[in-house]
Design an enzyme around this catalytic site. Structure first.
Site: not given
Ligand code: AMP
Length: 279
Positions: A31, A37, A61, A147, A185-187
């Site tokens: 999210g 995403h 995790q 990603g 990144s969400s972070r």
């Molecule tokens: P997360 O919500 O951070 O767990 O990410 C969910 C999915 O989105 C994962 O497959 C990540 O690798 C992908 N993702 C996160 N950031 C990026 C980005 N900047 N570019 C492409 N995919 C991303």
């Protein structure tokens, strides 16, 4: 767009929709959706008949001292973004649904899970593997989209799918970046203005590696030292900066095709990761 909260409903809907429409594309996320995403959703939309986006901040995790509690969450905003990108089903299970009392099963992808991020986050990939396996069982996707930003995660999931004969195609897509090169990144939300300004240095260091390799330098130690010098000039603490083989994530002495240059670093209290693949 339908919002589904229970496993039972999701499973029966997937079953029904697969027969009715054909292929299902799954985009698993935690999210706080962003352009990274959305790029996965858009690609899934091109490939598949029904698009499922899952939003679940998976507690297993996160290590005890990590950011599970403060991880950014905004379901209302996520719903709007997911809908606009063409999502058909938003799957948002609760912790009780995913890990009911008495839950015991985990998956460990040996060799790969203890490397890179697995050194400072020893339980991380065990949690990733189990939640992704569970989502695959619940959503029954034809294809699942991840990603390259989280390269180790992608490699581990591909291995799990291969080793456990899971009937799903795992697709890895390129990292979406901000204009200044910082991987979205969400972070990034955690970064102060000052920290946000220096954060692109990680990508700059990776680009330096690329330039050196392009100009014929393939000695890992030499190249990584130059990259490290770029990062430590600013207030960033490196967790790791490595050149590894894509298949086993083991360090390589010589950088060549399919070497992954991966970095994890702390900017203040925020741990960011990034990587490039040498083509
Ligand atoms: P997360 O919500 O951070 O767990 O990410 C969910 C999915 O989105 C994962 O497959 C990540 O690798 C992908 N993702 C996160 N950031 C990026 C980005 N900047 N570019 C492409 N995919 C991303």
């Amino acid at each position: 767009m339908k919002v589904i909260k229970t496993i039972k409903k999701m499973q029966s809907l997937s079953h029904h929709e697969k027969e009715l429409r054909g292929t299902i594309g799954l985009v698993p996320t935690m999210g706080y959706l962003h352009s990274g995403h959305i790029s996965l959703v858009k690609r899934a939309k091109k490939d598949c008949d029904l698009i499922v986006v899952s939003i679940y901040v998976n507690p297993t995790q996160f290590g005890e001292s990590e950011d599970y509690k403060r991880y950014p969450r905004d379901l209302e905003r996520d719903g709007k973004l997911a809908k606009a990108a063409g999502t058909d089903i938003l799957f948002v299970p609760s912790n009780k649904e995913i890990y009911p009392d008495g839950y015991h099963t985990y998956i460990r992808v040996e060799e790969l899970s203890g490397k890179l991020c697995g050194i400072s986050r020893p339980i991380h990939f065990r949690g990733v593997a189990i939640i992704v396996a569970k989502l695959f069982n619940i959503v029954k996707p034809t294809r699942a989209y991840f990603g390259w930003k989280d390269a180790q995660q992608l490699i581990i999931i591909k291995k799990m799918v291969e080793d456990l004969n899971m009937d799903v195609e795992v697709i890895g897509l390129p990292t979406v970046r901000e204009k200044d090169g910082l991987a979205v990144s969400s972070r990034n939300e955690y970064l102060s203005k000052k920290e946000r300004k220096i954060a692109p240095v990680l990508y700059q260091a990776l680009q330096k590696v690329k330039r050196m390799v392009d100009s014929g330098e393939n000695n890992s130690a030499k190249v990584l030292k130059e990259a490290e010098d770029i990062i430590i000039k600013v207030k960033i603490k490196i967790d790791y900066l490595k050149a590894v083989n894509l298949t086993d994530l083991k360090d390589v002495k010589k950088i060549e095709k399919n070497t992954l240059i991966a970095v994890a670093a702390w900017i203040g209290g925020t741990r960011l990761i990034d990587n490039i693949l040498i083509k």
